[in-house]
Scaffold this motif. Structure first.
Motif: not given
Ligand SMILES: Cc1cc2nc3c(=O)[nH]c(=O)nc-3n(C[C@H](O)[C@H](O)[C@H](O)COP(=O)(O)OP(=O)(O)OC[C@H]3O[C@@H](n4cnc5c(N)ncnc54)[C@H](O)[C@@H]3O)c2cc1C
Length: 351
Positions: A35, A43-44, A50, A160, A297, A328
């Motif tokens: 990461d 985004a997490s 929820l 990356v 997202d 979720r």
């Molecule tokens: C305000 C808000 C409210 C939400 N509410 C809900 C909800 O109530 N219920 C629900 O189910 N979902 C909700 N979501 C959506 C949910 O949070 C996201 O879909 C989820 O967190 C995505 O997880 P992820 O692991 O795919 O992404 P992320 O948590 O974004 O993780 C991706 C990671 O990739 C890393 N990365 C990016 N580029 C590179 C690179 N080049 N090299 C290395 N690492 C890199 C980033 O640093 C990041 O840590 C919400 C989102 C937001 C913004």
């Protein structure tokens, strides 16, 4: 011989659950999570977190059920995890739409008034139910990583910068200047779907990035207050007891935003968009919002998560685009990604 069996790019909730799933199924495999920031800081970190037992399509409903079971198992194994059970209240004028979207396990029952302490007008249909919880998603990802560390290497602060496909392996070019070779790679980049390192691979997925925002409502949740879901406009009021305020999540109409440009918090446009949505759902609360959280997202054309291989020989798997539901649906996304990894070339690499 590669440096690692599977490299997971992205340490959000999806990347952490992918790593957990891979090591649970094949304890002898080597897994590294990369990461560019800290685990759980994408985004997490901003997520409302929820879970509700519903879905717009059959696949999403099945994923929601699997997610609920997985989080309930995790919480039972480790009660200290930041996962908090919650009652459910659904408001809608579309009884048939509610019946279609919610799983049987929600046990929706018609009610006469909205339970809890918030002044929310009843509208035409009210149901109460069960099966909800909310989580501090960033903290949960960090807690999962802490538990995985003896088996999984986490390389935080390592970006990356490029991906090269070879005959027998994938080489990741890291921001440190080093290469890392892997038999297979899972890309779990959250909203960074258009990063230069993998843009050419993800372009065919036709993903778009939408602003996701929630307003903080300056009211202290009462004990046992349920989440109030406004089904028709797709919004909800979530009691965040651990933070001492409510949150109003609404559907923004701001498309094609860039995650790295969202550093200025709430803009006037986003605040106005949220207040307008809140005024339509709970007019008495519209004056109680002066704060909130803004991020984004990745969204797919079918509004279902995308879990698929990006190359002909199945070494690079994409896992994400959960359309604002990535918390979720993360356990089911991780399970599908692991299915692809273990049915592909990584299966042939000895641990
Ligand atoms: C305000 C808000 C409210 C939400 N509410 C809900 C909800 O109530 N219920 C629900 O189910 N979902 C909700 N979501 C959506 C949910 O949070 C996201 O879909 C989820 O967190 C995505 O997880 P992820 O692991 O795919 O992404 P992320 O948590 O974004 O993780 C991706 C990671 O990739 C890393 N990365 C990016 N580029 C590179 C690179 N080049 N090299 C290395 N690492 C890199 C980033 O640093 C990041 O840590 C919400 C989102 C937001 C913004």
């Amino acid at each position: 011989m590669t440096d690692v069996d599977v490299a997971v790019v992205g340490g959000g909730i999806i990347g952490c659950l992918v790593a957990r799933e891979l090591t649970a199924r094949a304890p002898g495999r080597t897994v590294t999570v990369l990461d560019r920031g800290l685990v759980g800081s994408g985004a997490s970190r901003w997520s409302a977190g929820l879970h509700f037992p519903r879905g717009a399509t059959r696949r999403v409903r099945a994923m929601a059920a699997a997610g609920q079971d997985a989080y309930e198992r995790l919480k039972a194994e480790d009660p200290a995890l930041p996962i908090h059970p919650l009652g459910l209240c659904v408001l809608s004028s579309d009884a048939a739409g509610v019946a279609r979207a919610y799983l049987e396990r929600a046990h929706l029952t018609p009610a006469r008034e909205v339970p809890g302490t918030l002044p929310v007008p009843a509208g035409t249909g009210i149901w109460t139910g069960e099966g909800c919880h909310h989580a501090d998603v960033g903290a949960l990802a960090a807690a999962l990583a802490r538990r995985l560390r003896p088996r999984v290497r986490f390389r935080e602060g390592v970006a990356v910068a490029g991906i090269e496909r070879g005959d027998r392996e994938v080489t990741l070019r890291l921001g440190t200047g080093e290469p890392l070779t892997a038999a297979a790679v899972v890309l779990a980049p959250g909203p960074w779907v258009h990063a230069p390192a993998w843009r050419s691979l993800t372009r065919p997925l036709e993903l778009r990035v939408k602003l996701v925002a929630a307003l903080h409502v300056d009211r202290v949740p009462g004990e046992g207050d349920p989440v109030v879901v406004f089904h028709d406009p797709d919004a909800f009021l979530l009691p965040l007891a651990h933070r001492g305020h409510w949150m109003f999540s609404f559907t923004s109409r701001q498309w094609d935003v860039r995650p790295d440009a969202l550093t200025d918090g709430l803009t006037g446009a986003t605040l106005a968009e949220g207040r307008e949505a809140l005024a339509a759902c709970a007019p008495e609360l519209a004056g109680a919002v002066t704060a909130g959280r803004v991020f984004c997202d990745a969204y797919s054309p079918r509004r279902e998560p995308v879990v698929r291989t990006l190359d002909d020989d199945g070494r690079i798997v994409f896992a994400g685009a959960a359309n604002g539901s990535g918390y979720r649906l993360a356990p089911a996304i991780a399970a599908e990604a692991a299915d692809l990894i273990f049915s592909g070339p990584a299966q042939r690499i000895s641990a």
